[in-house]
Enzyme design. Structure first.
Site, PDB file in Angstrom:
ATOM      1  N   GLY A 132      32.394 -20.469  10.387  1.00 56.38           N
ATOM      2  CA  GLY A 132      32.808 -20.959  11.697  1.00 56.38           C
ATOM      3  C   GLY A 132      31.965 -22.047  12.307  1.00 56.38           C
ATOM      4  O   GLY A 132      32.220 -22.471  13.426  1.00 56.38           O
ATOM      5  N   ARG A 133      30.955 -22.531  11.558  1.00 56.58           N
ATOM      6  CA  ARG A 133      30.179 -23.640  12.140  1.00 56.58           C
ATOM      7  C   ARG A 133      31.033 -24.892  12.268  1.00 56.58           C
ATOM      8  O   ARG A 133      30.723 -25.784  13.048  1.00 56.58           O
ATOM      9  CB  ARG A 133      28.910 -23.891  11.308  1.00 56.58           C
ATOM     10  CG  ARG A 133      27.896 -22.771  11.507  1.00 56.58           C
ATOM     11  CD  ARG A 133      26.597 -22.944  10.769  1.00 56.58           C
ATOM     12  NE  ARG A 133      25.863 -21.666  10.781  1.00 56.58           N
ATOM     13  CZ  ARG A 133      25.069 -21.237   9.837  1.00 56.58           C
ATOM     14  NH1 ARG A 133      24.862 -21.990   8.762  1.00 56.58           N
ATOM     15  NH2 ARG A 133      24.469 -20.074   9.924  1.00 56.58           N
ATOM     16  N   GLY A 171      35.088 -22.073   2.258  1.00 57.81           N
ATOM     17  CA  GLY A 171      33.637 -22.086   2.169  1.00 57.81           C
ATOM     18  C   GLY A 171      33.025 -21.058   3.093  1.00 57.81           C
ATOM     19  O   GLY A 171      33.713 -20.253   3.715  1.00 57.81           O
ATOM     20  N   LYS A 175      23.436 -21.864   0.604  1.00 54.54           N
ATOM     21  CA  LYS A 175      24.058 -20.971   1.600  1.00 54.54           C
ATOM     22  C   LYS A 175      23.688 -19.496   1.395  1.00 54.54           C
ATOM     23  O   LYS A 175      24.090 -18.644   2.183  1.00 54.54           O
ATOM     24  CB  LYS A 175      25.590 -21.116   1.550  1.00 54.54           C
ATOM     25  CG  LYS A 175      26.102 -22.535   1.789  1.00 54.54           C
ATOM     26  CD  LYS A 175      25.690 -23.060   3.141  1.00 54.54           C
ATOM     27  CE  LYS A 175      26.478 -24.289   3.575  1.00 54.54           C
ATOM     28  NZ  LYS A 175      26.400 -25.410   2.666  1.00 54.54           N
ATOM     29  N   THR A 197      38.792 -24.544   5.677  1.00 54.76           N
ATOM     30  CA  THR A 197      38.353 -25.708   6.453  1.00 54.76           C
ATOM     31  C   THR A 197      36.873 -25.969   6.181  1.00 54.76           C
ATOM     32  O   THR A 197      36.089 -25.036   6.047  1.00 54.76           O
ATOM     33  CB  THR A 197      38.570 -25.453   7.951  1.00 54.76           C
ATOM     34  OG1 THR A 197      39.971 -25.326   8.191  1.00 54.76           O
ATOM     35  CG2 THR A 197      38.008 -26.586   8.800  1.00 54.76           C
ATOM     36  N   GLY A 198      36.510 -27.246   6.110  1.00 51.05           N
ATOM     37  CA  GLY A 198      35.109 -27.610   5.909  1.00 51.05           C
ATOM     38  C   GLY A 198      34.934 -28.482   4.685  1.00 51.05           C
ATOM     39  O   GLY A 198      35.866 -28.705   3.911  1.00 51.05           O
ATOM     40  N   GLU A 203      40.728 -19.202  10.333  1.00 53.51           N
ATOM     41  CA  GLU A 203      40.241 -18.830   9.005  1.00 53.51           C
ATOM     42  C   GLU A 203      40.320 -17.317   8.816  1.00 53.51           C
ATOM     43  O   GLU A 203      40.801 -16.823   7.791  1.00 53.51           O
ATOM     44  CB  GLU A 203      38.794 -19.308   8.813  1.00 53.51           C
ATOM     45  CG  GLU A 203      38.676 -20.809   8.624  1.00 53.51           C
ATOM     46  CD  GLU A 203      37.238 -21.303   8.644  1.00 53.51           C
ATOM     47  OE1 GLU A 203      37.003 -22.406   8.132  1.00 53.51           O
ATOM     48  OE2 GLU A 203      36.354 -20.608   9.175  1.00 53.51           O
TER      49      GLU A 203
END
Length: 243
Positions: free
Chosen positions: A107-108, A94, A133, A36-37, A115
């Site tokens: 998790g942001r 990611g 990152k 996700t992201g 996840e």
């Protein structure tokens, strides 16, 4: 303004490069964890393309959020849950921070629990990031390290998190969406921990956070990433975990 747009586009291009490289780990017949992201979304798009043109066949995706489920479904990727496919060949996702050991903060985007469940069930976890990152120590970006908590007596849990010696000096804030608490896909709240200096012992912090009643899980993904693909302006680097 033009320069700012150009910078944004270049970061998206870097994310796309990393995502496409990660999809090289997917072979026909595999069960694939779908992250996700914004970076993971490029990988899901690529999987959809390769399925459509016949390069990949018989792929089943296991999404880590409602958002990813909807994206993958719109691309025609066959989907399942961990109930149906408890063993995953490769997961692609990611990260918000990556340290030199390939331990990461995630998790942001709010999907950390699903996840972590999917990525723990995967034989190989391929993490995809751009070079912004990279940190020397987790928490080092001074951005959020999320903790998912139950709604019941959430203020009590926020205070207990803030008081843990293992995360001493952090600021604990309930994540908001407008004037209401942000709610995850699992109907939980998120507490974001902000550090002025990197977490001294991430494993000790992980253990202490998980020991609190009311905590569901946290965004420290330790000893989980097998391969990290880092896209930078000068090219894509593949880092593998050292045993």
């Amino acid at each position: 303004m033009a320069a700012q747009v150009q910078a944004t586009l270049s970061q998206d291009e870097l994310k796309k490069q990393a995502a496409w490289k990660a999809v090289d780990y997917v072979k026909s017949g595999m069960i694939v964890g779908l992250g996700t992201g914004s970076t993971a979304a490029f990988a899901v798009d690529r999987l959809g393309q390769l399925l459509k043109d016949g390069t990949l066949k018989d792929i089943v995706g296991v999404p880590t959020s409602i958002r990813t489920y909807e994206q993958a479904k719109s691309l025609g990727i066959p989907l399942a849950t961990l109930d149906e496919q408890p063993k995953i060949d490769v997961a692609i996702d990611g990260a918000d921070e990556v340290d030199p050991n390939l331990d990461v903060v995630k998790g942001r985007g709010g999907a950390l629990l699903r996840e972590k469940m999917v990525e723990m069930a995967s034989d190989k976890f391929v993490c995809i990031v751009d070079d912004t990152k990279l940190v020397e120590g987790l928490g080092g970006s001074k951005l959020a390290m999320p903790v998912e908590i139950v709604q019941f007596c959430h203020k009590y849990t926020v205070q207990r998190l803030a008081n843990l010696p293992e995360v001493a000096g952090c600021e604990a804030k309930l994540r908001m969406e407008g004037d209401k608490p942000y709610v995850t896909d699992n109907s939980n709240y998120i507490v974001d921990l902000y550090f002025q200096t990197p977490i001294q012992d991430a494993h000790a912090a992980s253990k202490a956070i998980l020991a609190l009643e009311g905590v569901v899980d946290h965004g420290l993904f330790l000893d989980m990433v097998d391969v990290c693909i880092v896209a930078a302006a000068n090219g894509v680097e593949v880092k593998e975990r050292r045993d």
